[in-house]
Design a protein around this motif. Structure first.
Motif, PDB file in Angstrom:
ATOM      1  N   PHE A 185      -3.189   0.872  -3.483  1.00  8.71           N
ATOM      2  CA  PHE A 185      -2.339   0.386  -3.405  1.00  8.71           C
ATOM      3  C   PHE A 185      -1.874  -0.012  -2.074  1.00  8.71           C
ATOM      4  O   PHE A 185      -1.398   1.395  -1.706  1.00  8.71           O
ATOM      5  CB  PHE A 185      -1.862   0.288  -4.360  1.00  8.71           C
ATOM      6  N   VAL A 186      -1.755  -1.305  -1.176  1.00  8.20           N
ATOM      7  CA  VAL A 186      -0.952  -0.988  -0.541  1.00  8.20           C
ATOM      8  C   VAL A 186       0.587  -1.557  -0.182  1.00  8.20           C
ATOM      9  O   VAL A 186       0.854  -1.973  -1.308  1.00  8.20           O
ATOM     10  CB  VAL A 186      -1.223  -2.175   0.713  1.00  8.20           C
ATOM     11  N   ALA A 187       1.508  -1.092  -0.303  1.00 12.13           N
ATOM     12  CA  ALA A 187       3.092  -1.220  -0.465  1.00 12.13           C
ATOM     13  C   ALA A 187       3.750  -1.306   0.792  1.00 12.13           C
ATOM     14  O   ALA A 187       3.245  -0.254   1.947  1.00 12.13           O
ATOM     15  CB  ALA A 187       3.289  -0.139  -0.938  1.00 12.13           C
TER      16      ALA A 187
ATOM     17  N   GLN B 119      10.368   0.925   6.765  1.00 11.76           N
ATOM     18  CA  GLN B 119       9.602   0.525   7.965  1.00 11.76           C
ATOM     19  C   GLN B 119       8.549  -0.266   8.076  1.00 11.76           C
ATOM     20  O   GLN B 119       8.148  -0.318   9.275  1.00 11.76           O
ATOM     21  CB  GLN B 119      10.867  -1.042   9.104  1.00 11.76           C
ATOM     22  N   ARG B 120       7.736   0.382   7.478  1.00 11.32           N
ATOM     23  CA  ARG B 120       6.089   0.413   7.877  1.00 11.32           C
ATOM     24  C   ARG B 120       5.570   0.282   6.297  1.00 11.32           C
ATOM     25  O   ARG B 120       6.154   0.797   5.606  1.00 11.32           O
ATOM     26  CB  ARG B 120       5.765   2.308   7.771  1.00 11.32           C
ATOM     27  N   ARG B 121       3.958   0.563   5.893  1.00  9.69           N
ATOM     28  CA  ARG B 121       3.981  -0.317   5.346  1.00  9.69           C
ATOM     29  C   ARG B 121       2.856   1.382   4.895  1.00  9.69           C
ATOM     30  O   ARG B 121       2.297   2.298   5.862  1.00  9.69           O
ATOM     31  CB  ARG B 121       1.919  -0.666   5.481  1.00  9.69           C
ATOM     32  N   VAL B 122       2.389   1.772   3.840  1.00  7.92           N
ATOM     33  CA  VAL B 122       2.682   3.041   3.474  1.00  7.92           C
ATOM     34  C   VAL B 122       0.445   2.605   2.224  1.00  7.92           C
ATOM     35  O   VAL B 122       0.457   1.611   1.991  1.00  7.92           O
ATOM     36  CB  VAL B 122       2.676   3.724   2.217  1.00  7.92           C
ATOM     37  N   ALA B 123      -0.266   3.653   1.760  1.00 11.46           N
ATOM     38  CA  ALA B 123      -1.086   3.407   0.233  1.00 11.46           C
ATOM     39  C   ALA B 123      -0.768   4.137   0.112  1.00 11.46           C
ATOM     40  O   ALA B 123      -0.917   5.947  -0.524  1.00 11.46           O
ATOM     41  CB  ALA B 123      -2.541   3.968   1.027  1.00 11.46           C
ATOM     42  N   VAL B 124      -0.715   3.748  -1.033  1.00  9.84           N
ATOM     43  CA  VAL B 124      -0.078   4.868  -2.778  1.00  9.84           C
ATOM     44  C   VAL B 124      -1.820   4.551  -3.704  1.00  9.84           C
ATOM     45  O   VAL B 124      -2.276   3.484  -3.776  1.00  9.84           O
ATOM     46  CB  VAL B 124       0.383   3.439  -3.638  1.00  9.84           C
ATOM     47  N   LYS B 125      -2.490   5.974  -3.799  1.00 12.17           N
ATOM     48  CA  LYS B 125      -3.420   6.455  -4.551  1.00 12.17           C
ATOM     49  C   LYS B 125      -3.248   6.905  -5.589  1.00 12.17           C
ATOM     50  O   LYS B 125      -2.080   7.643  -5.619  1.00 12.17           O
ATOM     51  CB  LYS B 125      -4.056   7.651  -3.596  1.00 12.17           C
ATOM     52  N   VAL B 126      -3.249   6.243  -7.111  1.00  7.78           N
ATOM     53  CA  VAL B 126      -3.085   6.675  -8.374  1.00  7.78           C
ATOM     54  C   VAL B 126      -4.681   7.232  -8.903  1.00  7.78           C
ATOM     55  O   VAL B 126      -5.366   6.159  -8.772  1.00  7.78           O
ATOM     56  CB  VAL B 126      -2.888   5.309  -9.053  1.00  7.78           C
ATOM     57  N   LEU B 127      -4.277   7.931  -9.502  1.00  7.10           N
ATOM     58  CA  LEU B 127      -5.545   8.467 -10.807  1.00  7.10           C
ATOM     59  C   LEU B 127      -5.711   7.356 -11.648  1.00  7.10           C
ATOM     60  O   LEU B 127      -4.576   7.012 -12.383  1.00  7.10           O
ATOM     61  CB  LEU B 127      -5.199   9.771 -10.718  1.00  7.10           C
TER      62      LEU B 127
ATOM     63  N   SER C 233       4.257  11.736  -0.125  1.00  7.43           N
ATOM     64  CA  SER C 233       5.321  12.324  -1.425  1.00  7.43           C
ATOM     65  C   SER C 233       4.080  11.751  -2.227  1.00  7.43           C
ATOM     66  O   SER C 233       2.892  11.382  -2.505  1.00  7.43           O
ATOM     67  CB  SER C 233       6.254  11.150  -1.501  1.00  7.43           C
ATOM     68  N   ALA C 234       4.527  13.040  -3.459  1.00  5.98           N
ATOM     69  CA  ALA C 234       3.832  12.483  -4.971  1.00  5.98           C
ATOM     70  C   ALA C 234       4.290  12.270  -6.340  1.00  5.98           C
ATOM     71  O   ALA C 234       5.626  13.005  -5.927  1.00  5.98           O
ATOM     72  CB  ALA C 234       2.407  13.501  -4.670  1.00  5.98           C
ATOM     73  N   GLY C 235       3.721  11.567  -7.480  1.00  4.29           N
ATOM     74  CA  GLY C 235       4.606  11.540  -8.379  1.00  4.29           C
ATOM     75  C   GLY C 235       3.883  11.561  -8.855  1.00  4.29           C
ATOM     76  O   GLY C 235       2.576  11.042  -9.586  1.00  4.29           O
ATOM     77  N   ILE C 236       4.376  10.840 -10.436  1.00  7.74           N
ATOM     78  CA  ILE C 236       4.099  10.585 -11.620  1.00  7.74           C
ATOM     79  C   ILE C 236       4.353   9.227 -12.076  1.00  7.74           C
ATOM     80  O   ILE C 236       5.259   9.095 -12.498  1.00  7.74           O
ATOM     81  CB  ILE C 236       3.724  11.717 -13.131  1.00  7.74           C
ATOM     82  N   ALA C 237       3.076   8.059 -12.277  1.00  6.51           N
ATOM     83  CA  ALA C 237       3.956   6.670 -12.778  1.00  6.51           C
ATOM     84  C   ALA C 237       2.854   7.033 -14.523  1.00  6.51           C
ATOM     85  O   ALA C 237       1.971   7.020 -14.388  1.00  6.51           O
ATOM     86  CB  ALA C 237       3.043   5.653 -12.088  1.00  6.51           C
ATOM     87  N   ASP C 238       4.160   6.504 -15.115  1.00  2.00           N
ATOM     88  CA  ASP C 238       3.018   7.174 -17.296  1.00  2.00           C
ATOM     89  C   ASP C 238       2.383   7.817 -17.018  1.00  2.00           C
ATOM     90  O   ASP C 238       1.417   7.401 -17.986  1.00  2.00           O
ATOM     91  CB  ASP C 238       3.052   5.478 -17.238  1.00  2.00           C
ATOM     92  N   GLY C 239       2.406   8.580 -16.268  1.00  2.00           N
ATOM     93  CA  GLY C 239       1.284  10.124 -17.345  1.00  2.00           C
ATOM     94  C   GLY C 239       0.236   9.612 -16.310  1.00  2.00           C
ATOM     95  O   GLY C 239      -0.944  10.712 -15.711  1.00  2.00           O
TER      96      GLY C 239
ATOM     97  N   VAL D 225       1.481   9.228  -2.519  1.00  2.00           N
ATOM     98  CA  VAL D 225       1.753   8.097  -0.884  1.00  2.00           C
ATOM     99  C   VAL D 225       1.124   8.656   0.506  1.00  2.00           C
ATOM    100  O   VAL D 225       1.505   9.654   0.996  1.00  2.00           O
ATOM    101  CB  VAL D 225       3.297   7.885  -0.756  1.00  2.00           C
ATOM    102  N   MET D 226       0.047   7.859   1.141  1.00  2.00           N
ATOM    103  CA  MET D 226       0.011   8.017   2.477  1.00  2.00           C
ATOM    104  C   MET D 226      -0.115   7.029   3.385  1.00  2.00           C
ATOM    105  O   MET D 226       0.694   6.228   3.197  1.00  2.00           O
ATOM    106  CB  MET D 226      -1.528   9.004   2.328  1.00  2.00           C
TER     107      MET D 226
END
Length: 215
Positions: A32-34, A40-48, A81-87, A92-93
């Motif tokens: 996802f692009v967020a 004030q910048r765009r990031v890419a969020v990768k989810v397994l 950064s990194a984290g867990i979304a509902d398991g 984030v890159m």
């Protein structure tokens, strides 16, 4: 976009991020692009995806992926950064507004010699930097080489290693990544020792893959 996943991811990221869209062709992850409202910048969020998350220890995956955050180099797309979304593990890159080498080759054909030399130099510099710090990519391929602003950067450092290290042993209760049909690397570019699933994979595997990525 997958509304349930977007909602879970948005809650995990917090109000500082606004998810804008999902990118196609994310390979083994949802991408996802967020927009980071704070910086004030765009990031890419990768989810397994779920089938991969079920095959790994998500806490260990997060710890392993954050090890690559120490790689600070102009030709490496770092982990913020990194984290867990509902398991489901996510990381984030920085968002690179360009195209992958894989897409470039598919849409416009072979590179000129000067273009190929320039890209290979950038990638080789990135790998040399990482290897000096004991980090092996394990999945060098054209789609993990991003082109933007006349330079090449390597993305997804640490992902294959994180998946390998976090893989649960088959115990009848959880599927392994092999059971889930997921290869830790890309067969076309794998060094023989990596294809043979040897435990000790070193920098030579990346050099081998880079040689194939340029062809």
């Amino acid at each position: 976009m997958k509304s349930a996943l977007v909602e879970q991811l948005g809650a995990a990221l917090g109000p500082a991020y606004t998810i804008e869209r999902e990118l196609e062709g994310g390979g083994m992850a949802h991408v996802f692009v967020a927009f980071d409202d704070t910086l004030q910048r765009r990031v890419a969020v990768k989810v397994l995806p779920e089938h991969m998350a079920a095959a790994v220890s998500v806490d260990r995956f997060r710890r392993e992926i954050l090890l690559s955050a120490s790689l600070q180099h102009p030709h490496i797309v770092g982990v913020l950064s990194a984290g867990i979304a509902d398991g489901l593990p996510f990381f984030v890159m920085p968002y690179v507004d360009g195209e992958s080498l894989g897409t470039r080759l598919l849409t416009r054909g072979r590179l000129t010699v000067p273009q190929a030399v320039s890209i290979m130099k950038d990638v080789a510099r990135a790998l040399a930097y990482a290897h000096e710090r004991g980090v092996v990519h394990r999945d060098i391929k054209p789609h993990n080489i991003l082109l933007a602003g006349g330079a090449a950067t390597v993305t997804d450092f640490g992902v294959a290693k994180a998946l390998s290290s976090a893989q649960r042993s088959g115990d009848g209760r959880s599927a392994t990544l092999t059971d889930a049909g997921t290869s830790l690397g890309t067969p076309l570019y794998m060094a023989p020792e990596q294809a043979a699933a040897e435990r000790s994979i070193d920098a030579r595997a990346d050099v081998y893959a880079l040689g194939h990525a340029r062809s």
